[in-house]
Design a protein around this motif. Structure first.
Motif, short mmCIF file in Angstrom:
data_model
loop_
_atom_site.label_atom_id
_atom_site.label_comp_id
_atom_site.label_asym_id
_atom_site.label_seq_id
_atom_site.Cartn_x
_atom_site.Cartn_y
_atom_site.Cartn_z
N THR A 80 -10.38 22.46 -11.16
CA THR A 80 -11.21 23.05 -12.21
C THR A 80 -11.36 22.03 -13.33
O THR A 80 -10.84 20.92 -13.24
CB THR A 80 -10.54 24.32 -12.78
OG1 THR A 80 -9.30 23.93 -13.40
CG2 THR A 80 -10.27 25.34 -11.68
N SER A 81 -12.03 22.43 -14.39
CA SER A 81 -12.18 21.53 -15.53
C SER A 81 -10.84 21.24 -16.21
O SER A 81 -10.69 20.25 -16.90
CB SER A 81 -13.17 22.10 -16.54
OG SER A 81 -12.73 23.39 -16.96
N ALA A 82 -9.85 22.12 -15.96
CA ALA A 82 -8.51 21.89 -16.54
C ALA A 82 -7.74 20.81 -15.80
O ALA A 82 -6.81 20.22 -16.34
CB ALA A 82 -7.72 23.19 -16.52
N GLY A 83 -8.12 20.52 -14.55
CA GLY A 83 -7.43 19.49 -13.79
C GLY A 83 -7.91 19.45 -12.35
O GLY A 83 -8.29 20.46 -11.78
N GLN A 84 -7.92 18.26 -11.79
CA GLN A 84 -8.34 18.07 -10.42
C GLN A 84 -7.19 17.40 -9.66
O GLN A 84 -6.37 16.69 -10.26
CB GLN A 84 -9.59 17.19 -10.33
CG GLN A 84 -10.75 17.69 -11.15
CD GLN A 84 -10.72 17.24 -12.61
OE1 GLN A 84 -10.46 16.10 -12.89
NE2 GLN A 84 -10.97 18.16 -13.52
N SER A 85 -7.16 17.60 -8.35
CA SER A 85 -6.08 17.01 -7.56
C SER A 85 -6.55 16.70 -6.15
O SER A 85 -7.57 17.20 -5.68
CB SER A 85 -4.89 17.97 -7.50
OG SER A 85 -5.25 19.16 -6.84
N ALA A 86 -5.75 15.86 -5.48
CA ALA A 86 -5.96 15.51 -4.07
C ALA A 86 -4.61 15.17 -3.50
O ALA A 86 -3.67 14.83 -4.24
CB ALA A 86 -6.92 14.33 -3.94
N ALA A 87 -4.48 15.26 -2.17
CA ALA A 87 -3.19 14.96 -1.54
C ALA A 87 -3.42 14.38 -0.15
O ALA A 87 -4.42 14.67 0.50
CB ALA A 87 -2.34 16.22 -1.45
N TRP A 88 -2.47 13.56 0.27
CA TRP A 88 -2.46 12.98 1.61
C TRP A 88 -1.13 13.35 2.24
O TRP A 88 -0.07 13.16 1.63
CB TRP A 88 -2.57 11.46 1.56
CG TRP A 88 -3.83 10.96 0.94
CD1 TRP A 88 -4.98 10.62 1.56
CD2 TRP A 88 -4.06 10.72 -0.46
NE1 TRP A 88 -5.91 10.19 0.65
CE2 TRP A 88 -5.36 10.24 -0.60
CE3 TRP A 88 -3.27 10.86 -1.60
CZ2 TRP A 88 -5.91 9.91 -1.83
CZ3 TRP A 88 -3.80 10.54 -2.83
CH2 TRP A 88 -5.12 10.06 -2.94
N SER A 89 -1.16 13.86 3.48
CA SER A 89 0.08 14.21 4.17
C SER A 89 0.34 13.21 5.29
O SER A 89 -0.55 12.46 5.70
CB SER A 89 0.01 15.63 4.72
OG SER A 89 -1.09 15.76 5.58
N ASN A 90 1.58 13.22 5.81
CA ASN A 90 2.00 12.32 6.88
C ASN A 90 1.74 10.85 6.56
O ASN A 90 1.21 10.10 7.37
CB ASN A 90 1.34 12.70 8.20
CG ASN A 90 1.85 14.02 8.73
OD1 ASN A 90 3.01 14.37 8.52
ND2 ASN A 90 0.99 14.76 9.41
N VAL A 91 2.12 10.45 5.35
CA VAL A 91 1.97 9.06 4.92
C VAL A 91 3.22 8.30 5.34
O VAL A 91 4.34 8.75 5.10
CB VAL A 91 1.76 8.98 3.40
CG1 VAL A 91 1.64 7.54 2.95
CG2 VAL A 91 0.53 9.78 2.99
N SER A 92 3.04 7.16 5.99
CA SER A 92 4.17 6.34 6.44
C SER A 92 4.86 5.69 5.25
O SER A 92 4.30 5.58 4.16
CB SER A 92 3.68 5.26 7.40
OG SER A 92 3.07 5.84 8.52
N ARG A 93 6.10 5.24 5.49
CA ARG A 93 6.85 4.54 4.43
C ARG A 93 6.09 3.30 3.99
O ARG A 93 5.44 2.64 4.79
CB ARG A 93 8.22 4.11 4.96
CG ARG A 93 9.18 5.21 5.13
CD ARG A 93 10.56 4.65 5.51
NE ARG A 93 11.51 5.71 5.66
CZ ARG A 93 12.12 6.01 6.80
NH1 ARG A 93 11.89 5.30 7.88
NH2 ARG A 93 12.97 7.01 6.85
N GLY A 94 6.19 2.98 2.71
CA GLY A 94 5.56 1.77 2.20
C GLY A 94 5.06 1.94 0.79
O GLY A 94 5.26 2.97 0.15
#
Length: 176
Positions: A80-94
């Motif tokens: 929303t205008s109060a905040g936006q987000s995104a995420a990535w799952s199953n990310v390898s070490r690094g």
């Protein structure tokens, strides 16, 4: 014996000392974004983007060998205008770089993140309801309450007993 004199700074001397302290301080995290990790999931939040034509923008997760935004794993921002987000799952070490590009073309920020947990090899189990039935029209689910389940069970039980009584009564030989 030595006597210590207090060091008092005024005017230009204080300003120069403050500027020196700021220049020696470690660089602050990107002001426009906040990146965090939880296991093998990387997430980013921001309040810098505005919605244009239904889109907030895109976030990209880059490995060390990737140099441009388009080379990374891209995810659309949601929120929303109060905040936006995104995420990535199953990310390898690094070590990774997260870049957030708003829908107006401005970069909200860039920040590095270290993932220390390896992704799980099997998909995580999906949550299932403790009662009721999953499914329905359009993939919706219905979670029935305890009272509804007890009442339904009582109706089914009554129907079974009634059917058994009726069938037993019909199968008895009739006396004349």
């Amino acid at each position: 014996m030595r006597f210590a004199k207090p060091l008092i700074r005024t005017g230009p001397t204080a300003a120069a000392a403050a500027a020196l302290a700021l220049s020696l301080a470690p660089p602050a995290a990107a002001a426009g974004i906040s990146v965090s990790t939880s296991g093998s999931t990387v997430s980013v939040t921001t309040t810098a983007c505005t919605q244009i034509n239904g889109s907030w923008g895109t976030a990209s997760l880059l490995t060390g060998s990737q140099a441009t935004f388009s080379q990374g794993r891209q995810v659309a921002l949601s929120g929303t205008s109060a905040g936006q987000s995104a995420a990535w799952s199953n990310v390898s070490r690094g070590t990774y770089t997260v870049i957030v590009m708003c829908s107006n073309g401005n970069t909200a920020g860039t920040q590095s993140v270290v993932v220390s947990s390896a992704p799980t090899s099997s998909p995580s189990p999906t949550a299932s309801p403790s009662r009721g039935v999953m499914g329905g029209v359009g993939g919706s689910s219905t979670d029935y309450g305890t009272v509804t389940l007890v009442a339904g069970g009582a109706l089914v039980g009554t129907g079974i007993v009634g059917a058994a009584w009726y069938l037993r009564r019909r199968t008895r030989p009739r006396r004349l």
